[in-house]
Design an enzyme around this catalytic site. Structure first.
Site, mmCIF file in Angstrom:
data_model
loop_
_atom_site.group_PDB
_atom_site.id
_atom_site.type_symbol
_atom_site.label_atom_id
_atom_site.label_comp_id
_atom_site.label_asym_id
_atom_site.label_seq_id
_atom_site.Cartn_x
_atom_site.Cartn_y
_atom_site.Cartn_z
ATOM 1 N N ASP A 11 24.888 30.660 -59.114
ATOM 2 C CA ASP A 11 23.895 29.612 -59.350
ATOM 3 C C ASP A 11 22.746 29.819 -58.359
ATOM 4 O O ASP A 11 22.691 30.845 -57.665
ATOM 5 C CB ASP A 11 24.532 28.208 -59.284
ATOM 6 N N HIS A 12 21.840 28.851 -58.300
ATOM 7 C CA HIS A 12 20.678 28.991 -57.420
ATOM 8 C C HIS A 12 21.083 29.181 -55.953
ATOM 9 O O HIS A 12 20.422 29.914 -55.220
ATOM 10 C CB HIS A 12 19.769 27.761 -57.558
ATOM 11 N N CYS A 68 28.421 30.533 -55.592
ATOM 12 C CA CYS A 68 27.634 29.296 -55.571
ATOM 13 C C CYS A 68 27.403 28.953 -54.099
ATOM 14 O O CYS A 68 27.487 29.836 -53.251
ATOM 15 C CB CYS A 68 28.315 28.177 -56.355
ATOM 16 N N GLY A 69 27.110 27.695 -53.788
ATOM 17 C CA GLY A 69 26.842 27.354 -52.395
ATOM 18 C C GLY A 69 28.066 27.568 -51.516
ATOM 19 O O GLY A 69 27.983 28.145 -50.434
ATOM 20 N N THR A 70 29.200 27.100 -52.007
ATOM 21 C CA THR A 70 30.447 27.188 -51.228
ATOM 22 C C THR A 70 31.473 28.155 -51.815
ATOM 23 O O THR A 70 32.420 28.537 -51.126
ATOM 24 C CB THR A 70 31.127 25.805 -51.194
ATOM 25 N N GLY A 73 33.006 25.284 -56.286
ATOM 26 C CA GLY A 73 32.741 24.866 -57.670
ATOM 27 C C GLY A 73 32.966 26.006 -58.655
ATOM 28 O O GLY A 73 33.556 25.799 -59.734
ATOM 29 N N HIS A 101 48.848 39.001 -53.178
ATOM 30 C CA HIS A 101 49.817 37.960 -53.552
ATOM 31 C C HIS A 101 49.444 37.222 -54.840
ATOM 32 O O HIS A 101 50.330 36.777 -55.562
ATOM 33 C CB HIS A 101 49.941 36.913 -52.423
ATOM 34 N N HIS A 136 55.805 38.333 -56.083
ATOM 35 C CA HIS A 136 54.511 37.713 -56.399
ATOM 36 C C HIS A 136 54.239 37.746 -57.903
ATOM 37 O O HIS A 136 53.541 36.892 -58.422
ATOM 38 C CB HIS A 136 53.393 38.412 -55.629
HETATM 39 C C1 RB5 Z 1 24.679 23.322 -55.553
HETATM 40 O O1 RB5 Z 1 23.921 22.473 -54.771
HETATM 41 C C2 RB5 Z 1 26.113 23.355 -55.060
HETATM 42 O O2 RB5 Z 1 26.721 22.144 -55.306
HETATM 43 C C3 RB5 Z 1 26.862 24.506 -55.714
HETATM 44 O O3 RB5 Z 1 26.202 25.692 -55.439
HETATM 45 C C4 RB5 Z 1 28.291 24.734 -55.269
HETATM 46 O O4 RB5 Z 1 28.378 24.837 -53.878
HETATM 47 C C5 RB5 Z 1 29.320 23.861 -55.841
HETATM 48 O O5 RB5 Z 1 30.515 23.971 -55.553
#
Ligand code: RB5
Length: 148
Positions: A11-12, A68-70, A73, A101, A136
């Protein structure tokens, strides 16, 4: 030598890391299938996760990377698709274990969490590490059984 193929999507919040990881994959002689996004304009990560996970589900290609950011998601969304084992990894050790595993077929990364220099080593470790099978295999099968 035949090129390995790999799917990638972000994503962005993951776009910039995706572009850098694509270069790493090309250097490793991978053919990269890019499912976007192609800018830092806001986009909903589940839609990108769906595209990459659907292609990996069909084993074309067999593995994918989602950013994504983290990474959270993307992993949650990808794991809703049958046949997908997506692992959000943030270290070389977690990347290796997600293969050894868990036999993960999608690697999820956090573009806002993990620096490129670490991310590239995570990607390499994940790609180079094989599933250990044995006990496993039974556990991964038990995960697959949850899809029924
Ligand atoms: C976008 O702002 C953020 O929520 C997305 O990239 C991600 O980290 C979601 O889990």
């Amino acid at each position: 030598m035949e090129k390995h193929k790999i799917a990638i999507g972000a994503d962005h919040a993951g776009f910039e890391l995706k572009e850098k990881i694509k270069n790493v994959l090309s250097e490793l002689n991978y053919e990269v299938v890019d499912f976007g996004t192609n800018s830092t304009d806001s986009v909903d990560y589940p839609l990108i996760a769906k595209s990459v996970a659907s292609s990996v589900k069909n084993k074309d290609p067999e593995k994918g990377i989602l950013i994504c950011g983290t990474g959270i998601g993307m992993a949650i969304a990808a794991n809703k698709v049958k046949g997908i084992i997506a692992a959000n990894c943030y270290s070389i050790d977690t990347a290796k274990l997600a293969r050894q595993h868990n036999n993960s077929n999608i690697l999820a990364l956090g573009g806002r969490i993990t620096d490129f220099n670490i991310a590239k080593d995570i990607v390499k470790a994940w790609l180079e590490t094989d599933f250990e099978g044995g006990r496993h295999q039974r556990r991964v099968q038990e995960i697959k059984d949850l899809e029924k």
